[in-house]
Design an enzyme around this catalytic site. Structure first.
Site, mmCIF file in Angstrom:
data_model
loop_
_atom_site.group_PDB
_atom_site.id
_atom_site.type_symbol
_atom_site.label_atom_id
_atom_site.label_comp_id
_atom_site.label_asym_id
_atom_site.label_seq_id
_atom_site.Cartn_x
_atom_site.Cartn_y
_atom_site.Cartn_z
ATOM 1 N N SER A 8 0.836 -1.198 0.000
ATOM 2 C CA SER A 8 0.000 0.000 0.000
ATOM 3 C C SER A 8 0.875 1.253 0.000
ATOM 4 O O SER A 8 1.585 1.539 0.960
ATOM 5 C CB SER A 8 -0.912 0.015 1.232
ATOM 6 N N HIS A 33 -1.162 -1.214 -4.354
ATOM 7 C CA HIS A 33 -2.442 -0.865 -3.735
ATOM 8 C C HIS A 33 -2.463 0.644 -3.494
ATOM 9 O O HIS A 33 -1.585 1.204 -2.844
ATOM 10 C CB HIS A 33 -2.607 -1.632 -2.423
ATOM 11 N N ASP A 35 -4.660 3.853 -2.140
ATOM 12 C CA ASP A 35 -5.784 4.226 -1.283
ATOM 13 C C ASP A 35 -6.229 5.663 -1.534
ATOM 14 O O ASP A 35 -5.463 6.598 -1.305
ATOM 15 C CB ASP A 35 -5.369 4.112 0.192
ATOM 16 N N MET A 37 -8.779 8.580 -0.379
ATOM 17 C CA MET A 37 -9.646 8.984 0.745
ATOM 18 C C MET A 37 -10.125 10.411 0.545
ATOM 19 O O MET A 37 -9.337 11.277 0.162
ATOM 20 C CB MET A 37 -8.856 8.909 2.048
ATOM 21 N N HIS A 66 -8.252 1.435 -4.341
ATOM 22 C CA HIS A 66 -9.240 1.257 -3.270
ATOM 23 C C HIS A 66 -9.843 2.621 -2.933
ATOM 24 O O HIS A 66 -9.175 3.469 -2.357
ATOM 25 C CB HIS A 66 -8.504 0.645 -2.059
ATOM 26 N N MET A 68 -12.053 5.043 -0.919
ATOM 27 C CA MET A 68 -12.763 5.294 0.335
ATOM 28 C C MET A 68 -13.397 6.669 0.193
ATOM 29 O O MET A 68 -13.016 7.639 0.856
ATOM 30 C CB MET A 68 -11.774 5.225 1.510
ATOM 31 N N MET A 137 -12.019 -5.248 4.952
ATOM 32 C CA MET A 137 -11.200 -4.355 5.774
ATOM 33 C C MET A 137 -10.926 -5.031 7.115
ATOM 34 O O MET A 137 -11.862 -5.417 7.821
ATOM 35 C CB MET A 137 -11.922 -3.022 6.030
ATOM 36 N N GLY A 142 -9.163 4.463 6.734
ATOM 37 C CA GLY A 142 -8.814 5.862 6.973
ATOM 38 C C GLY A 142 -7.341 6.070 7.267
ATOM 39 O O GLY A 142 -6.791 7.114 6.931
ATOM 40 N N GLY A 144 -3.239 4.120 7.827
ATOM 41 C CA GLY A 144 -2.337 2.975 7.875
ATOM 42 C C GLY A 144 -1.868 2.787 9.316
ATOM 43 O O GLY A 144 -2.138 3.622 10.187
ATOM 44 N N ASP A 175 -7.144 -6.139 3.895
ATOM 45 C CA ASP A 175 -6.483 -4.838 3.954
ATOM 46 C C ASP A 175 -6.503 -4.270 5.372
ATOM 47 O O ASP A 175 -7.573 -3.983 5.909
ATOM 48 C CB ASP A 175 -7.209 -3.890 2.985
ATOM 49 N N GLY A 176 -5.302 -4.108 5.937
ATOM 50 C CA GLY A 176 -5.166 -3.450 7.240
ATOM 51 C C GLY A 176 -4.495 -4.326 8.279
ATOM 52 O O GLY A 176 -4.967 -5.417 8.572
ATOM 53 N N GLY A 177 -3.352 -3.864 8.773
ATOM 54 C CA GLY A 177 -2.672 -4.573 9.858
ATOM 55 C C GLY A 177 -2.087 -5.919 9.472
ATOM 56 O O GLY A 177 -1.821 -6.751 10.335
ATOM 57 N N SER A 198 2.352 -0.239 6.258
ATOM 58 C CA SER A 198 3.444 0.061 7.191
ATOM 59 C C SER A 198 4.390 -1.110 7.389
ATOM 60 O O SER A 198 5.594 -0.891 7.514
ATOM 61 C CB SER A 198 2.918 0.528 8.548
HETATM 62 C C1 DX5 Z 1 -6.573 1.864 5.294
HETATM 63 C C2 DX5 Z 1 -6.086 1.509 3.914
HETATM 64 C C3 DX5 Z 1 -5.022 0.467 3.887
HETATM 65 C C4 DX5 Z 1 -3.757 0.863 4.606
HETATM 66 C C5 DX5 Z 1 -3.081 -0.382 5.094
HETATM 67 O O1 DX5 Z 1 -7.671 2.678 5.195
HETATM 68 O O2 DX5 Z 1 -7.151 1.031 3.115
HETATM 69 O O3 DX5 Z 1 -4.742 0.046 2.567
HETATM 70 O O4 DX5 Z 1 -2.891 1.584 3.781
HETATM 71 O O5 DX5 Z 1 -2.004 -0.005 5.873
HETATM 72 P P1 DX5 Z 1 -1.376 -0.943 6.989
HETATM 73 O O6 DX5 Z 1 -0.862 -2.163 6.308
HETATM 74 O O7 DX5 Z 1 -0.308 -0.082 7.578
HETATM 75 O O8 DX5 Z 1 -2.488 -1.291 7.979
HETATM 76 ZN ZN ZN Z 2 -6.647 0.036 1.138
#
Ligand code: DX5
Ligand code: ZN
Length: 217
Positions: A8, A33, A35, A37, A66, A68, A137, A142, A144, A175-177, A198
């Site tokens: 990402s 990826h 993002d 927003m 993606h 948002m 998700m 919102g 990372g 996606d996420g963590g 991250s």
């Molecule tokens: C969050 C994004 C993710 C984010 C993931 O809203 O959609 O794609 O960048 O970041 P990490 O891997 O740090 O959780």
């Molecule tokens: Zn994303």
């Protein structure tokens, strides 16, 4: 098919974006990826069309975008022009989801739908056969760098069941963590594509980190 790794860009160094993109190009990653927003659907603003078009010039892999943002229908053609290969909208942001999915496909892109952590998989029952991808998700969208929500495993299993039952070709993306601690369990639950921000870009050696995630069996 081995799992897809999608770094990402949100976690990349924006002042050195070209360098970061070249790193991903040279790595074992499969997709980029991206993002987007809008500060309305989620409490953060990332970047828009000019940045995505600039990224596209250097990218040598699939652009997984993606969104948002509220009412994504307004910008489907613009994201195609900017270079999106896969366009994912949020279930919670679409009034006429079926129409939105058809519009994405009509532009020649693959269509994805994303579910927030509180949204049950069952809401996709009537569109699952039209989808190329479902993005679950595993944090609240919102930002990372948030920690992974454990309930995700249950949702992956439910989604896998729905896909198998209906004969849908949809890919399951998480996606996420995502990190080296949970990737194995996510893949065994049924995940096909893993987004990591991250964990990759804040690591000492991002190329090696991508390799490690890709080579997890
Ligand atoms: C969050 C994004 C993710 C984010 C993931 O809203 O959609 O794609 O960048 O970041 P990490 O891997 O740090 O959780
Ligand atoms: Zn994303």
């Amino acid at each position: 098919m081995s799992h897809i790794i999608a770094p990402s860009i949100l976690a990349a160094d924006f002042a050195n974006l070209q360098k970061e993109i070249e790193m991903v190009n040279q790595s074992e990653a499969d997709w980029f990826h991206i993002d987007v927003m809008d500060g309305v659907f989620v409490p953060n603003i990332s970047f828009g069309m000019p940045v995505i078009s600039a990224i596209k010039k250097h990218v040598k892999k699939t652009m997984d975008v993606h969104l948002m943002i509220v009412d994504p229908d307004r910008f489907i053609a613009d994201f195609k022009k900017a270079g999106a290969d896969i366009l994912t909208v949020h279930y919670e942001a679409c009034k006429h989801l079926h129409r939105t999915i058809q519009a994405i496909k009509a532009e020649g892109m693959q269509a994805g739908v994303s579910l927030n952590p509180h949204t049950p998989v069952a809401v996709l029952e009537d569109v699952i056969q039209d989808l190329d991808l479902v993005l679950i998700m595993s944090v609240n969208p919102g930002f990372g760098g948030q920690s992974f929500i454990e309930n995700t495993y249950k949702k992956i299993k439910q989604l896998k069941e729905l896909i198998e039952k209906t004969g849908s070709k949809a890919i399951i993306e998480i996606d996420g963590g995502v990190n080296d601690k949970n990737i194995k369990k996510l893949i065994s639950a049924g995940a096909n594509a893993l987004v990591a921000g991250s964990f990759i870009f804040k690591s000492e050696n991002p190329t090696e980190t991508i390799k490690k995630l890709k080579q997890t069996l």
